[in-house]
Design a protein around this motif. Structure first.
Motif, PDB file in Angstrom:
ATOM      1  N   TYR A 127      20.218 -39.246  38.289  1.00 56.34           N
ATOM      2  CA  TYR A 127      21.019 -38.208  38.958  1.00 56.34           C
ATOM      3  C   TYR A 127      22.146 -37.738  38.039  1.00 56.34           C
ATOM      4  CZ  TYR A 127      23.018 -35.924  43.118  1.00 56.34           C
ATOM      5  OH  TYR A 127      23.473 -35.010  44.027  1.00 56.34           O
ATOM      6  N   THR A 128      22.849 -38.693  37.440  1.00 57.00           N
ATOM      7  CA  THR A 128      23.946 -38.325  36.533  1.00 57.00           C
ATOM      8  C   THR A 128      23.421 -37.652  35.267  1.00 57.00           C
ATOM      9  OG1 THR A 128      23.918 -40.547  35.542  1.00 57.00           O
ATOM     10  CG2 THR A 128      25.427 -40.187  37.367  1.00 57.00           C
ATOM     11  N   ALA A 129      22.214 -38.019  34.860  1.00 60.36           N
ATOM     12  CA  ALA A 129      21.626 -37.380  33.679  1.00 60.36           C
ATOM     13  C   ALA A 129      21.404 -35.883  33.929  1.00 60.36           C
ATOM     14  CB  ALA A 129      20.309 -38.057  33.314  1.00 60.36           C
ATOM     15  N   LYS A 130      21.023 -35.534  35.160  1.00 62.16           N
ATOM     16  CA  LYS A 130      20.863 -34.113  35.502  1.00 62.16           C
ATOM     17  C   LYS A 130      22.203 -33.385  35.439  1.00 62.16           C
ATOM     18  CE  LYS A 130      16.881 -34.789  38.582  1.00 62.16           C
ATOM     19  NZ  LYS A 130      16.383 -34.679  39.981  1.00 62.16           N
ATOM     20  N   ILE A 131      23.236 -34.043  35.973  1.00 66.76           N
ATOM     21  CA  ILE A 131      24.575 -33.450  35.916  1.00 66.76           C
ATOM     22  C   ILE A 131      25.006 -33.268  34.464  1.00 66.76           C
ATOM     23  CG2 ILE A 131      27.010 -33.819  36.482  1.00 66.76           C
ATOM     24  CD1 ILE A 131      26.101 -35.341  38.973  1.00 66.76           C
ATOM     25  N   GLU A 132      24.760 -34.298  33.669  1.00 65.79           N
ATOM     26  CA  GLU A 132      25.176 -34.252  32.265  1.00 65.79           C
ATOM     27  C   GLU A 132      24.434 -33.163  31.499  1.00 65.79           C
ATOM     28  OE1 GLU A 132      26.162 -37.474  28.751  1.00 65.79           O
ATOM     29  OE2 GLU A 132      24.583 -37.913  30.192  1.00 65.79           O
ATOM     30  N   SER A 133      23.170 -32.963  31.831  1.00 64.29           N
ATOM     31  CA  SER A 133      22.399 -31.927  31.129  1.00 64.29           C
ATOM     32  C   SER A 133      22.980 -30.533  31.392  1.00 64.29           C
ATOM     33  CB  SER A 133      20.934 -31.970  31.577  1.00 64.29           C
ATOM     34  OG  SER A 133      20.817 -31.631  32.952  1.00 64.29           O
ATOM     35  N   VAL A 134      23.533 -30.328  32.593  1.00 63.07           N
ATOM     36  CA  VAL A 134      24.183 -29.050  32.903  1.00 63.07           C
ATOM     37  C   VAL A 134      25.485 -28.921  32.121  1.00 63.07           C
ATOM     38  CG1 VAL A 134      25.310 -27.721  34.725  1.00 63.07           C
ATOM     39  CG2 VAL A 134      23.135 -28.862  35.179  1.00 63.07           C
ATOM     40  N   TYR A 189      30.322 -23.762  22.352  1.00 67.90           N
ATOM     41  CA  TYR A 189      31.180 -24.919  22.601  1.00 67.90           C
ATOM     42  C   TYR A 189      30.443 -25.874  23.540  1.00 67.90           C
ATOM     43  CZ  TYR A 189      34.838 -21.921  20.659  1.00 67.90           C
ATOM     44  OH  TYR A 189      35.576 -21.103  19.839  1.00 67.90           O
ATOM     45  N   ARG A 190      30.475 -27.144  23.204  1.00 72.61           N
ATOM     46  CA  ARG A 190      29.796 -28.148  24.014  1.00 72.61           C
ATOM     47  C   ARG A 190      30.770 -29.271  24.362  1.00 72.61           C
ATOM     48  NH1 ARG A 190      24.057 -27.964  23.613  1.00 72.61           N
ATOM     49  NH2 ARG A 190      23.318 -26.486  22.041  1.00 72.61           N
ATOM     50  N   ILE A 191      30.607 -29.809  25.556  1.00 75.30           N
ATOM     51  CA  ILE A 191      31.393 -30.965  25.950  1.00 75.30           C
ATOM     52  C   ILE A 191      30.475 -32.000  26.586  1.00 75.30           C
ATOM     53  CG2 ILE A 191      33.620 -29.815  26.271  1.00 75.30           C
ATOM     54  CD1 ILE A 191      32.993 -29.552  29.202  1.00 75.30           C
ATOM     55  N   THR A 192      30.966 -33.221  26.663  1.00 79.12           N
ATOM     56  CA  THR A 192      30.240 -34.302  27.325  1.00 79.12           C
ATOM     57  C   THR A 192      31.033 -34.730  28.556  1.00 79.12           C
ATOM     58  OG1 THR A 192      31.350 -35.933  25.918  1.00 79.12           O
ATOM     59  CG2 THR A 192      29.215 -35.089  25.161  1.00 79.12           C
ATOM     60  N   LEU A 216      29.322 -42.866  45.378  1.00 85.97           N
ATOM     61  CA  LEU A 216      30.316 -41.950  44.826  1.00 85.97           C
ATOM     62  C   LEU A 216      30.126 -41.874  43.311  1.00 85.97           C
ATOM     63  CD1 LEU A 216      33.601 -42.923  46.716  1.00 85.97           C
ATOM     64  CD2 LEU A 216      31.892 -41.204  47.327  1.00 85.97           C
ATOM     65  N   ILE A 217      30.031 -40.666  42.800  1.00 80.68           N
ATOM     66  CA  ILE A 217      29.943 -40.432  41.349  1.00 80.68           C
ATOM     67  C   ILE A 217      31.165 -39.614  40.945  1.00 80.68           C
ATOM     68  CG2 ILE A 217      28.622 -39.421  39.456  1.00 80.68           C
ATOM     69  CD1 ILE A 217      26.114 -39.714  41.145  1.00 80.68           C
ATOM     70  N   SER A 218      32.027 -40.221  40.190  1.00 81.59           N
ATOM     71  CA  SER A 218      33.191 -39.506  39.663  1.00 81.59           C
ATOM     72  C   SER A 218      32.938 -39.217  38.193  1.00 81.59           C
ATOM     73  CB  SER A 218      34.462 -40.350  39.832  1.00 81.59           C
ATOM     74  OG  SER A 218      35.585 -39.657  39.333  1.00 81.59           O
ATOM     75  N   PHE A 219      33.117 -37.972  37.784  1.00 82.20           N
ATOM     76  CA  PHE A 219      32.924 -37.662  36.362  1.00 82.20           C
ATOM     77  C   PHE A 219      34.060 -36.798  35.846  1.00 82.20           C
ATOM     78  CE2 PHE A 219      30.565 -34.294  38.526  1.00 82.20           C
ATOM     79  CZ  PHE A 219      30.898 -33.144  37.810  1.00 82.20           C
ATOM     80  N   ASP A 220      34.336 -36.976  34.574  1.00 85.00           N
ATOM     81  CA  ASP A 220      35.446 -36.302  33.905  1.00 85.00           C
ATOM     82  C   ASP A 220      34.888 -35.628  32.652  1.00 85.00           C
ATOM     83  OD1 ASP A 220      38.729 -36.514  33.587  1.00 85.00           O
ATOM     84  OD2 ASP A 220      37.685 -36.411  31.677  1.00 85.00           O
ATOM     85  N   LEU A 221      35.297 -34.380  32.421  1.00 84.43           N
ATOM     86  CA  LEU A 221      34.828 -33.651  31.237  1.00 84.43           C
ATOM     87  C   LEU A 221      35.607 -34.143  30.019  1.00 84.43           C
ATOM     88  CD1 LEU A 221      34.593 -30.035  32.708  1.00 84.43           C
ATOM     89  CD2 LEU A 221      32.893 -31.874  32.749  1.00 84.43           C
ATOM     90  N   ASP A 222      34.901 -34.739  29.067  1.00 85.57           N
ATOM     91  CA  ASP A 222      35.541 -35.345  27.900  1.00 85.57           C
ATOM     92  C   ASP A 222      36.190 -34.273  27.022  1.00 85.57           C
ATOM     93  OD1 ASP A 222      34.597 -37.815  28.741  1.00 85.57           O
ATOM     94  OD2 ASP A 222      32.731 -37.621  27.597  1.00 85.57           O
ATOM     95  N   ASN A 223      37.440 -34.537  26.672  1.00 94.21           N
ATOM     96  CA  ASN A 223      38.178 -33.673  25.726  1.00 94.21           C
ATOM     97  C   ASN A 223      38.221 -32.203  26.168  1.00 94.21           C
ATOM     98  OD1 ASN A 223      38.576 -35.910  23.951  1.00 94.21           O
ATOM     99  ND2 ASN A 223      36.498 -35.612  23.167  1.00 94.21           N
ATOM    100  N   PHE A 224      38.216 -31.979  27.480  1.00 92.99           N
ATOM    101  CA  PHE A 224      38.279 -30.598  27.960  1.00 92.99           C
ATOM    102  C   PHE A 224      39.610 -29.951  27.585  1.00 92.99           C
ATOM    103  CE2 PHE A 224      38.876 -27.319  31.265  1.00 92.99           C
ATOM    104  CZ  PHE A 224      37.719 -26.588  31.045  1.00 92.99           C
ATOM    105  N   LYS A 225      40.620 -30.789  27.371  1.00 90.68           N
ATOM    106  CA  LYS A 225      41.926 -30.278  26.961  1.00 90.68           C
ATOM    107  C   LYS A 225      41.812 -29.488  25.653  1.00 90.68           C
ATOM    108  CE  LYS A 225      46.645 -31.848  25.952  1.00 90.68           C
ATOM    109  NZ  LYS A 225      46.743 -31.214  24.625  1.00 90.68           N
ATOM    110  N   CYS A 272      29.127 -20.106  25.303  1.00 94.03           N
ATOM    111  CA  CYS A 272      29.273 -19.148  24.201  1.00 94.03           C
ATOM    112  C   CYS A 272      30.512 -18.280  24.423  1.00 94.03           C
ATOM    113  CB  CYS A 272      28.031 -18.274  24.094  1.00 94.03           C
ATOM    114  SG  CYS A 272      28.079 -17.131  22.683  1.00 94.03           S
ATOM    115  N   PHE A 273      31.378 -18.248  23.423  1.00 94.70           N
ATOM    116  CA  PHE A 273      32.569 -17.405  23.476  1.00 94.70           C
ATOM    117  C   PHE A 273      32.839 -16.856  22.077  1.00 94.70           C
ATOM    118  CE2 PHE A 273      37.258 -16.913  23.224  1.00 94.70           C
ATOM    119  CZ  PHE A 273      37.399 -15.921  24.181  1.00 94.70           C
ATOM    120  N   ARG A 274      32.819 -15.540  21.975  1.00 93.99           N
ATOM    121  CA  ARG A 274      33.039 -14.860  20.696  1.00 93.99           C
ATOM    122  C   ARG A 274      32.117 -15.386  19.600  1.00 93.99           C
ATOM    123  NH1 ARG A 274      39.710 -14.355  20.575  1.00 93.99           N
ATOM    124  NH2 ARG A 274      39.847 -12.896  22.343  1.00 93.99           N
ATOM    125  N   GLU A 275      30.834 -15.451  19.972  1.00 98.57           N
ATOM    126  CA  GLU A 275      29.753 -15.820  19.050  1.00 98.57           C
ATOM    127  C   GLU A 275      29.850 -17.267  18.569  1.00 98.57           C
ATOM    128  OE1 GLU A 275      29.722 -12.984  15.923  1.00 98.57           O
ATOM    129  OE2 GLU A 275      29.121 -11.306  17.208  1.00 98.57           O
TER     130      GLU A 275
END
Length: 560
Positions: A241-248, A260-263, A176-185, A254-257
């Motif tokens: 495997y997680t590195a591939k997910i992270e690369s995506v 934005y990146r998240i980890t 099981l791989i659980s992942f959370d988008l950092d600071n997505f808020k 891109c929004f209004r030129e």
């Protein structure tokens, strides 16, 4: 879930096979009875009317049984059963027609009506089941599918894990791989939830090229996802495997030129290494993910047993803490503060302690954050103020110069609507002079609600209470608060004191902090003094007050 569906289909085939055999048997029985009863009469050319009536009775009875079997086929096997009964009743219709033509058995014409009724009933049943199946599928989709992404939700993920464990022919092996988008808020707050949803769906769309069947992904929270990776994998393979997910996930949005990146933070749990129970595995992967986020995010953590032990202790601490006040397990110690360089006693800082008969002595860093999380720090904070003021008043007459009583105030306690009234009550009940009381607050109190903070601090100052800014230098905006809020002194964080002696004096900023505070007419306390060289440095830097084990450890009230 898939294995369960396969087993269900297998059972349906067996049931349909049994019903078809019974149906066929009835047809053969019906033809056999007809032949047996009137066979000789047919050869002789004269059929007894009584025998025809008998055949009709048997035919009607068998026709009723055929209706029951036809309905049962539709009920048990639904669409395939409906098709099967159409074929079987078609065969029966042909046989009855032959029976009428050959034996002139016109009484069997009534069975046409039975077959017609059978088909109507089966048709209605099939339509009902088709409608119900569509509604069930819709309900299933609502119950087990995430609306935004179309991915399986937490409930479905749990069921999928249970199915893998239950129906696996050998010992199930998966990760099981659980992942959370950092600071997505921050994305939602800055761009809006609609754009955040677009961002999220784009990430999931791109992940479909990485997470390929038999592996699967589901959304189990707002920005939290769970991947089931089938088969045995080494730690290195899971990291790749997680590195591939992270690369995506790391691809710019891109929004209004603007890009934005998240980890992402990753937690890993494995079956059967960590557990072979679905609920336990989900808890373990959640623990690992929480640990990854606590390490600073953008981390990967594999679950291990020590995490479970730590969590169990935290849960035990949280449970016992709620009863600690009533049981008299909490107490306070006092650490002296001294003016330098003459080492004249200035006062004491109140430090909370807890000794549990079950857990033993619990470190403040282990239970105070938990008390802040569950809100019990409000009750504990009131007790500290009331108890320390009352206890301290019993000793104040022993000192020629009345010492200061410094009390730490939590940000949660500070936000309590009854905070000011509880402080007034403690001062009135104890009889302590508020001019000798000092509250230490951290910068987090200031950040939460600046206007409310200013109002509360003003009320405390009007009562005569001194205000100290604790842990100075660890935040981002301490200087602005020093200028705008009514502080009396600042307390340099221990992390800066620890650098004394380990880096050249000219590069140490402690002296700069002291000079800046003095320019704002604020006194300076340095805490965590452990060594002679730290003491000597602070004397040369014109620090006003020091506190630490170098001069005195925290002591109980009896030692004062």
């Amino acid at each position: 879930m898939v294995n369960g569906l396969i087993d269900q289909r297998g059972r349906d085939k067996v049931i349909m096979g049994i019903l078809v055999i019974l149906f066929t048997g009835l047809l053969i029985l019906q033809m056999g009875i007809s032949t047996l009863i009137i066979g000789n009469d047919f050869i002789e050319g004269a059929i007894d009317p009584d025998k025809l009536v008998l055949i009709s009775i048997f035919g009607n009875i068998l026709g009723l049984l055929n209706i029951l079997l036809s309905v049962q086929l539709v009920v048990a096997c639904r669409k395939s059963g409906f098709i099967a009964q159409i074929i079987l009743n078609g065969v029966a219709l042909c046989l009855i027609t032959l029976d009428i033509i050959i034996f002139k058995h016109y009484l069997l014409i009534s069975e046409y009506g039975m077959i017609f009724v059978t088909e109507i009933v089966c048709f209605l049943l099939n339509n009902l089941y088709t409608t119900l199946a569509g509604e069930v599928e819709s309900i299933h989709k609502l119950a087990y599918t995430d609306d935004l992404t179309g991915l399986p939700n937490r409930k479905e993920r749990l069921r999928a894990i249970e199915d893998i464990i239950q129906y696996s022919p050998a010992t199930p092996v998966f990760t099981l791989i659980s992942f959370d988008l950092d600071n997505f808020k921050n994305i939602n707050d800055s761009l809006g939830h609609k754009i955040g949803d677009v961002y999220l769906t784009e990430v999931i769309h791109n992940l479909r090229n990485v997470i390929i069947a038999p592996d699967s992904i589901g959304r189990i929270g707002g920005d939290e996802f769970l991947v089931i990776v089938n088969g045995a994998k080494t730690d290195a393979e899971i990291e790749a495997y997680t590195a591939k997910i992270e690369s995506v996930i790391n691809k710019p949005f891109c929004f209004r030129e603007h890009d934005y990146r998240i980890t992402a933070s990753f937690g890993i749990a494995r079956c059967p290494k960590d557990s072979d129970r679905s609920e336990t595995l989900l808890k373990q992967v959640d623990i690992a993910l929480t640990r990854a986020k606590a390490k600073g995010k953008n981390q990967l953590v594999f679950f291990d047993e020590s995490m479970q032990i730590k969590l169990n202790r935290q849960l035990s601490i949280e449970h016992k803490l709620s009863e600690s006040i009533n049981r008299g397990e909490l107490y306070v110690e006092y650490q002296p503060q001294y003016y330098i360089p003459n080492q004249e006693l200035r006062g004491f800082e109140v430090l909370l302690r807890w000794t549990s008969p079950v857990l033993g002595r619990v470190a403040p860093l282990d239970f105070i954050p938990l008390a802040e999380e569950n809100g019990s720090i409000v009750e504990i904070g009131r007790w500290i103020i009331q108890h320390s003021c009352t206890e301290f008043m019993k000793l104040s007459h022993l000192y020629e110069k009345h010492p200061i009583l410094a009390i730490n105030i939590s940000v949660v306690q500070f936000r309590d609507p009854d905070f000011i009234s509880s402080v007034k009550k403690a001062i009135e009940d104890s009889g302590i002079n508020p001019n000798f009381v000092e509250f230490e607050i951290t910068e987090s109190v200031c950040i939460s609600t600046p206007e409310t903070t200013r109002s509360i601090l003003r009320s405390l100052k009007e009562m005569g209470i001194k205000i100290a800014l604790d842990d100075f230098g660890t935040g981002y905006s301490s200087l602005s608060y020093l200028r705008s809020l009514p502080f009396d002194l600042v307390k340099i964080d221990k992390s800066f004191i620890d650098t004394i002696g380990s880096i050249p004096d000219e590069k140490n900023i402690v002296k700069s902090i002291i000079n800046m505070a003095h320019q704002l007419d604020l006194e300076v306390i340095a805490e965590g003094i452990e060594r002679q060289e730290q003491y000597d440095y602070l004397v040369k830097a014109n620090c006003d007050i020091i506190q630490g084990n170098f001069l005195s450890r925290p002591v109980p009230i009896t030692a004062l």
